[in-house]
Scaffold this motif. Structure first.
Motif, short mmCIF file in Angstrom:
data_model
loop_
_atom_site.label_atom_id
_atom_site.label_comp_id
_atom_site.label_asym_id
_atom_site.label_seq_id
_atom_site.Cartn_x
_atom_site.Cartn_y
_atom_site.Cartn_z
N VAL A 1 29.25 -26.45 30.29
CA VAL A 1 29.63 -25.12 30.74
C VAL A 1 28.41 -24.21 30.69
O VAL A 1 27.66 -24.21 29.69
N ASP A 2 28.18 -23.44 31.75
CA ASP A 2 27.07 -22.48 31.78
C ASP A 2 27.57 -21.11 31.35
O ASP A 2 28.71 -20.73 31.61
N TYR A 3 26.68 -20.36 30.74
CA TYR A 3 26.99 -19.01 30.28
C TYR A 3 25.99 -18.04 30.89
O TYR A 3 24.77 -18.30 30.88
N GLU A 4 26.46 -16.94 31.44
CA GLU A 4 25.62 -15.96 32.11
C GLU A 4 25.17 -14.87 31.14
O GLU A 4 25.84 -14.58 30.15
N ALA A 5 24.02 -14.30 31.44
CA ALA A 5 23.49 -13.22 30.61
C ALA A 5 24.16 -11.90 30.99
O ALA A 5 24.42 -11.63 32.16
N LEU B 1 32.93 -3.09 27.00
CA LEU B 1 32.10 -4.08 27.70
C LEU B 1 33.00 -5.26 28.06
O LEU B 1 33.17 -6.20 27.28
N THR B 2 33.63 -5.18 29.21
CA THR B 2 34.61 -6.19 29.61
C THR B 2 34.00 -7.42 30.25
O THR B 2 34.69 -8.40 30.51
N GLU B 3 32.69 -7.39 30.53
CA GLU B 3 32.03 -8.52 31.20
C GLU B 3 31.87 -9.67 30.21
O GLU B 3 31.45 -9.48 29.06
N THR B 4 32.23 -10.89 30.63
CA THR B 4 32.09 -12.08 29.79
C THR B 4 31.11 -13.04 30.44
O THR B 4 30.91 -13.03 31.66
N SER B 5 30.50 -13.90 29.58
CA SER B 5 29.50 -14.84 30.07
C SER B 5 30.10 -16.18 30.44
O SER B 5 29.57 -16.89 31.29
N GLY B 6 31.19 -16.55 29.82
CA GLY B 6 31.78 -17.85 30.08
C GLY B 6 33.01 -18.06 29.24
O GLY B 6 33.49 -17.15 28.57
N PRO B 7 33.54 -19.30 29.22
CA PRO B 7 34.79 -19.59 28.51
C PRO B 7 34.57 -19.76 27.01
O PRO B 7 33.50 -19.51 26.48
N LEU B 8 35.64 -20.23 26.35
CA LEU B 8 35.62 -20.48 24.91
C LEU B 8 34.50 -21.45 24.54
O LEU B 8 34.17 -22.38 25.31
N VAL B 9 33.94 -21.29 23.36
CA VAL B 9 32.81 -22.09 22.91
C VAL B 9 33.34 -23.27 22.09
O VAL B 9 34.13 -23.08 21.16
#
Length: 651
Positions: free
Chosen positions: A567-571, A553-561
């Motif tokens: 910063v927005d994070y995608e589902a 699962l190579t898809e990421t939601s956003g950068p480092l937390v």
């Protein structure tokens, strides 16, 4: 009859010296003669080898000078040719011919010859010497036709060189260095310069070497009757010092062996005056280096040395006995005191209250002010006692601090492990099984994992990796775990929870720490996995069917937390078929290094999972960890290792 220790020591040392000295004096003369002769022989051979090395060095230096002269001629010709080529490329034909004629006059004055041939090989500008060079059938030293070098070749834009012989004024052929410089679409420039003839150069080289080696020989100091000479193959003495050794008196097989590269040494036996000789062959010039020295010149210094040592040994024997008497009187008393104090240290109980601070009593009255070896020994003993006392103090303090720190770290580890759920404590759910694994690189680490049931009944799976290690990372980890649980408990979706956690962590983060975080909500009934990945390692999904490849699962939601706010994070979404499992891990797995600094890598993880298709979550974790340890070998663990595996039950 009782003797004091001083008397015993004096008698013992005197007897030992006498027992050692008398046999040495009586039986060492032959050995001294032999060693002295060996040294004289070695000195003679080294002198000859020095001459041989000097001959080789001078030859190489002179040869290098000749080569450098030729290279300089090539550089000069190329420089002239390049300048004229650039000029021809900028000027018209008529102006170019006029410029070439002017160049020819200038170069003729310097002894250089210039010619120019068009693209068809016809002479546009030439002279007597260049005409001779370009005669039909003329070839260079390599057998290549000179006319063929006029053919245009783009690969030779910097020109090419040839050496060819042409008839000279005295009827002899003289070597000439020729540079061919192609001019694009115009023709070829030819520059020629005479170079020294090889035979003449060799003769000149020989003369210079003979003069140089003669100067070297004149500077050497030879023993009486010794000689060193450089002889040609026909028996001529080219340079030498002393009475020259005749090569004709040596057997033919000796000269033959020398010509094959051996440096022969030997001595003539019998006769009124036997000699030691050495022969070497200098192949480059076909010369011999011959040296000889009478054996009497070698043995004379050794015999003189033996007589001198005999007299010195006898005198030293008497003086040693007298000095030993005085020394024993001064040595015994302080040594006895040092012995007593050493025994006191051996009886000391360092675990008692007196064990710390004992140095002052031990070093009292020691003869540390004496300037001889006994005083130095006493000073060293006193320094050792004080250093031992101080080291015991430091050791006691260090052990206390280390025990306290170790206890605090153990407590911190217990607290950290208490924050996280047990590795096999995943919620029991129909159609769902999970297990986790965490191994910190230090006592406490920055990795985290979590699994629990969300308010909507889905199974929450969480894994993360803090940017640092140790206590600070453990505190940041505990804060992250708490924020994740509270966010999901409020019913937030994965990206919403990730957004809130990022804002809270970034608010007060003076050390700029961050965490890579994966938050997932898994529905065992439908197999749907909703997740958000904050720059975390890509999870793997494995099917029990060997025909279905392992997928990441190579898809990421956003950068480092926690690194920055706003910063927005995608589902993100994935699906697990019945019997499939998902492996979550930190970079301590993929970046595990062996002794060659090779990473374990995501490809090896996928290959390992391909072999564990039907395994349980706990078996998957242990199987991956076993491969990581096998890859790592004896290399130390460089990062925390954390894994979480959950499976959807087969229908």
């Amino acid at each position: 009859m009782n003797f004091s220790l001083r008397s015993k020591l004096f008698l013992l040392v005197g007897f030992a010296i006498s027992l050692a000295a008398v046999p040495i004096i009586l039986f060492s003369r032959a050995r001294l003669l032999e060693s002295g002769m060996d040294r004289e022989r070695e000195a003679f051979v080294n002198t000859v080898m020095l001459v041989e090395d000097s001959l080789s060095v001078r030859y190489l230096n002179l040869l290098t000078s000749e080569v450098e002269s030729v290279l300089q001629s090539k550089r000069d010709l190329r420089q002239y040719a390049t300048m004229m080529r650039d000029m021809l490329l900028l000027e018209r034909d008529a102006q170019a011919r006029f410029s070439l004629e002017r160049w020819k006059k200038v170069l003729d004055a310097e002894g250089l010859h210039l010619a120019f041939y068009d693209v068809e090989g016809r002479a546009v500008l030439s002279g007597k010497t260049t005409d001779l060079l370009m005669e039909d059938g003329r070839q260079d030293f390599k057998g290549q036709s000179m006319r063929s070098m006029l053919e245009p070749r783009e690969s030779l834009s910097d020109g090419q060189f040839a050496v060819v012989r042409v008839p000279g004024g005295s009827g002899q052929e003289l070597p000439v260095l020729v540079c061919f410089m192609p001019v694009k679409n115009r023709g070829t420039l030819v520059l020629a310069a005479p170079v020294a003839d090889a035979e003449e150069s060799r003769a000149q080289l020989e003369r210079r070497m003979v003069l140089g080696i003669q100067e070297r020989l004149d500077s050497l100091e030879l023993s009486r009757g010794a000689s060193i000479s450089v002889v040609s193959s026909d028996g001529r003495v080219l340079a030498g010092k002393g009475t020259h050794m005749s090569l004709s008196s040596l057997p033919a097989d000796v000269l033959e062996r020398v010509r094959k590269g051996e440096a022969l040494e030997g001595s003539t036996e019998g006769g009124e005056n036997p000699v030691l000789y050495r022969l070497a062959y200098f192949k480059a010039m076909d010369w011999y280096v011959a040296a000889s020295i009478p054996m009497s010149s070698i043995t004379a210094p050794a015999e003189q040395l033996a007589r001198h040592l005999f007299a010195v040994a006898a005198a030293l024997l008497g003086a040693s006995l007298l000095i030993m008497l005085v020394l024993t009187m001064r040595i015994i008393a302080p040594l006895r005191l040092l012995t007593v104090r050493a025994r006191e240290i051996a009886r000391e109980d360092f675990s008692s209250e007196r064990g710390v601070g004992f140095a002052d009593d031990i070093v009292d009255d020691l003869p540390v002010d004496r300037k001889d070896e006994v005083g130095q020994l006493a000073g060293a003993f006193a320094h050792m006692v004080k250093a031992l006392d101080e080291n015991i103090r430091r050791l006691v303090d260090t052990l206390a601090v280390r025990q306290r720190m170790q206890g605090e770290l153990n407590a911190a580890r217990d607290i950290q492990m208490g924050i996280l759920p047990p590795p096999d404590g995943a919620p029991k759910s129909l159609g769902y099984a999970a297990a986790a694994f965490l191994e910190p690189a230090k006592e406490v680490g920055g990795d985290l994992y979590d699994f629990f049931t969300a308010p909507d009944g889905r199974q929450a799976v969480v894994i993360g990796d803090v940017s640092d290690k140790g206590v600070s990372a453990a505190l940041f980890m505990s804060m992250t775990v708490t924020l994740v649980r509270y966010a999901l408990a409020e019913g937030l979706s994965c990206p919403e929870a990730m957004l809130r956690i990022n804002e809270r962590l970034a608010e007060n983060n003076p050390t700029c720490m961050f965490v890579t975080l994966f938050i997932g909500l898994f529905d065992p009934e439908t197999g749907r996995l909703d997740y958000a990945s904050g720059a975390h390692c890509p999870p793997f999904i494995v099917s029990p069917d060997p025909k279905v490849p392992v997928r990441a699962l190579t898809e990421t939601s956003g950068p480092l937390v926690g690194a920055m706010q706003g910063v927005d994070y995608e589902a993100c979404r994935a699906s697990l078929a019945p019997g499939e499992y998902c492996l979550l891990y930190t970079d301590g797995v993929s970046e595990a290094m062996n002794e060659k600094l090779e990473l374990f890598g995501e490809n090896r993880i996928a290959e390992t999972l391909d072999k564990l298709r039907g395994a349980s979550p706990d078996e998957v974790l242990h199987g991956v960890m076993q491969e990581v340890k096998k890859h790592r070998g004896s290399a130390p663990q460089s990062d925390d290792i954390t894994m979480l595996c959950f499976r959807r039950a087969a229908q």
